[in-house]
Design an enzyme around this catalytic site. Sequence first.
Site, PDB file in Angstrom:
ATOM      1  N   ASP A 187      14.827  -1.152  -0.869  1.00  0.00           N
ATOM      2  CA  ASP A 187      15.615  -1.465   0.332  1.00  0.00           C
ATOM      3  C   ASP A 187      16.590  -2.601  -0.017  1.00  0.00           C
ATOM      4  OD1 ASP A 187      16.307  -1.456   3.055  1.00  0.00           O
ATOM      5  OD2 ASP A 187      14.669  -2.764   3.624  1.00  0.00           O
TER       6      ASP A 187
ATOM      7  N   ARG B  44       0.901   6.395   7.720  1.00  0.00           N
ATOM      8  CA  ARG B  44       0.920   6.554   6.268  1.00  0.00           C
ATOM      9  C   ARG B  44       0.486   7.955   5.851  1.00  0.00           C
ATOM     10  NH1 ARG B  44       1.618   1.493   3.880  1.00  0.00           N
ATOM     11  NH2 ARG B  44       0.665  -0.270   4.940  1.00  0.00           N
TER      12      ARG B  44
ATOM     13  N   ASP C 216       4.417   3.024   6.328  1.00  0.00           N
ATOM     14  CA  ASP C 216       3.805   2.756   7.636  1.00  0.00           C
ATOM     15  C   ASP C 216       4.775   2.141   8.629  1.00  0.00           C
ATOM     16  OD1 ASP C 216       4.027   0.167   6.327  1.00  0.00           O
ATOM     17  OD2 ASP C 216       2.717  -0.593   7.909  1.00  0.00           O
TER      18      ASP C 216
ATOM     19  N   LYS D 217       0.816  -1.198   0.000  1.00  0.00           N
ATOM     20  CA  LYS D 217       0.000   0.000   0.000  1.00  0.00           C
ATOM     21  C   LYS D 217       0.853   1.253   0.000  1.00  0.00           C
ATOM     22  CE  LYS D 217      -2.904  -2.474   3.254  1.00  0.00           C
ATOM     23  NZ  LYS D 217      -3.310  -2.519   4.690  1.00  0.00           N
ATOM     24  N   GLY D 218       2.149   1.036   0.282  1.00  0.00           N
ATOM     25  CA  GLY D 218       3.039   2.163   0.561  1.00  0.00           C
ATOM     26  C   GLY D 218       3.183   3.173  -0.561  1.00  0.00           C
TER      27      GLY D 218
ATOM     28  N   GLU E 264       7.085   2.372  -6.544  1.00  0.00           N
ATOM     29  CA  GLU E 264       7.324   1.753  -5.231  1.00  0.00           C
ATOM     30  C   GLU E 264       7.717   2.846  -4.236  1.00  0.00           C
ATOM     31  OE1 GLU E 264       6.856  -0.290  -3.064  1.00  0.00           O
ATOM     32  OE2 GLU E 264       8.251  -1.983  -3.089  1.00  0.00           O
ATOM     33  N   ASP E 265       7.380   2.614  -2.969  1.00  0.00           N
ATOM     34  CA  ASP E 265       7.728   3.615  -1.956  1.00  0.00           C
ATOM     35  C   ASP E 265       9.229   3.644  -1.682  1.00  0.00           C
ATOM     36  OD1 ASP E 265       7.789   1.118  -0.702  1.00  0.00           O
ATOM     37  OD2 ASP E 265       6.315   1.611   0.833  1.00  0.00           O
TER      38      ASP E 265
ATOM     39  N   LYS F 210      17.532   2.970  -0.220  1.00  0.00           N
ATOM     40  CA  LYS F 210      18.544   2.743   0.834  1.00  0.00           C
ATOM     41  C   LYS F 210      19.623   1.862   0.236  1.00  0.00           C
ATOM     42  CE  LYS F 210      15.362   2.256   4.724  1.00  0.00           C
ATOM     43  NZ  LYS F 210      14.912   1.283   5.732  1.00  0.00           N
TER      44      LYS F 210
ATOM     45  N   PHE G  63      14.782   3.521   9.626  1.00  0.00           N
ATOM     46  CA  PHE G  63      13.411   3.124   9.332  1.00  0.00           C
ATOM     47  C   PHE G  63      12.556   4.381   9.246  1.00  0.00           C
ATOM     48  CE2 PHE G  63       9.156   1.530   9.944  1.00  0.00           C
ATOM     49  CZ  PHE G  63       9.168   0.378   9.175  1.00  0.00           C
ATOM     50  N   VAL G  64      11.912   4.561   8.090  1.00  0.00           N
ATOM     51  CA  VAL G  64      11.151   5.793   7.863  1.00  0.00           C
ATOM     52  C   VAL G  64       9.654   5.516   7.716  1.00  0.00           C
ATOM     53  CG1 VAL G  64      13.054   7.128   6.868  1.00  0.00           C
ATOM     54  CG2 VAL G  64      11.664   5.687   5.379  1.00  0.00           C
TER      55      VAL G  64
HETATM   56  P1  5GP Z   1      12.888  -4.627  -0.253  1.00  0.00           P
HETATM   57  O1  5GP Z   1      12.201  -5.766  -0.882  1.00  0.00           O
HETATM   58  O2  5GP Z   1      13.580  -3.700  -1.234  1.00  0.00           O
HETATM   59  O3  5GP Z   1      13.790  -5.034   0.859  1.00  0.00           O
HETATM   60  O4  5GP Z   1      11.821  -3.827   0.566  1.00  0.00           O
HETATM   61  C1  5GP Z   1      10.802  -3.139   0.065  1.00  0.00           C
HETATM   62  C2  5GP Z   1       9.710  -2.950   1.093  1.00  0.00           C
HETATM   63  O5  5GP Z   1      10.180  -2.981   2.448  1.00  0.00           O
HETATM   64  C3  5GP Z   1       9.137  -1.581   0.917  1.00  0.00           C
HETATM   65  O6  5GP Z   1       8.147  -1.587  -0.064  1.00  0.00           O
HETATM   66  C4  5GP Z   1       8.580  -1.307   2.290  1.00  0.00           C
HETATM   67  O7  5GP Z   1       7.301  -1.864   2.402  1.00  0.00           O
HETATM   68  C5  5GP Z   1       9.493  -2.031   3.249  1.00  0.00           C
HETATM   69  N1  5GP Z   1      10.478  -1.105   3.848  1.00  0.00           N
HETATM   70  C6  5GP Z   1      11.800  -1.100   3.664  1.00  0.00           C
HETATM   71  N2  5GP Z   1      12.377  -0.101   4.369  1.00  0.00           N
HETATM   72  C7  5GP Z   1      11.364   0.546   4.990  1.00  0.00           C
HETATM   73  C8  5GP Z   1      11.329   1.682   5.860  1.00  0.00           C
HETATM   74  O8  5GP Z   1      12.322   2.342   6.205  1.00  0.00           O
HETATM   75  N3  5GP Z   1      10.102   2.053   6.299  1.00  0.00           N
HETATM   76  C9  5GP Z   1       8.964   1.399   5.955  1.00  0.00           C
HETATM   77  N4  5GP Z   1       7.822   1.863   6.448  1.00  0.00           N
HETATM   78  N5  5GP Z   1       8.970   0.318   5.142  1.00  0.00           N
HETATM   79  C10 5GP Z   1      10.163  -0.095   4.661  1.00  0.00           C
END
Ligand code: 5GP
Length: 183
Positions: free
Chosen positions: A110, A172, A166, A40-41, A106-107, A138, A159-160
Site C-alpha cells: 500500500d 479473512r 481483514d 496475519k494477512g 505480503e498480502d 495499490k 479497501f479490500v
Molecule cells: P503499507 O505499509 O504498504 O501501507 O501497508 C501494508 C498493510 O496495510 C497491509 O499489510 C495491510 O495489513 C494493510 N492494508 C493496506 N491496504 C489494505 C486494504 O485495502 N485492506 C486491508 N484489509 N488491509 C490493508
Amino acid sequence: MADLKVLITRAEIAKRVSELGADITRDFAGQSVIFVGVLKGAAIFLSDLARQVKLDSTFDFIGVSSYGNRPSPHQELKSGWDSTGEVRLTKDVDQSMKDKNVIVVEDILDTGLTLTYLKKLLMARQPRTLKIAALLDKPSRRKLPLEGDYVGFKIPDEFVVGYGLDYAERYRNLADICVVPRE
Ligand code: 5GP
C-alpha cells in the site's frame, strides 16, 4: 457493514498465484528458499503460493503492527505508526536468514512503509537474496518508492478484504477478494 463487492474471484486468484509460483520456481531453480509471511494477512497467500513453488523450501513468519481496528475502513488509524512512519516489530523470524534466498510474502503493498521497514530489517541479516511477493499492489497510495518482485494484481485505491485480508479481524476467510463500499 454494507454489501461487499467481489473485485477478484477465487478462480482469478488461483490462476495468478500459480503463475507467480512458476516464476519463483524458474528464478530459483536448483536452490532453496525461505518464505517469510507477514502476519496475519499473508497466511492464506503464503500457503497457496508455497504449494505452487516446486523447490526445497521452509516457512517462517514475521509480525508487524498494522492499521489495527480502524474506526472505518476508509479512515487510517494512526496508532500503529509512530510519527516518523516507522513500523513496530511484534514477532521476529525464528531462523537465520544468512546466505539464504528469502521471499517476503505480503498480502498488500500500500504506502510501502511496512515492506520498506521489513526489507531493511531483513537485509541486515545478510540473506543471499531478498525478494518481495505481494498478492495485491495499490501503486497510487505509495509514500515510499518500493516495488514488489512478484505481484499478483494491481488494484485501485479501495479497501479490500478476503483471502487473508481483514477488516477489524473479520472476513479473512472469504475465498474472493472483495471491496468494502464507501459509506
Ligand atoms: P503499507 O505499509 O504498504 O501501507 O501497508 C501494508 C498493510 O496495510 C497491509 O499489510 C495491510 O495489513 C494493510 N492494508 C493496506 N491496504 C489494505 C486494504 O485495502 N485492506 C486491508 N484489509 N488491509 C490493508
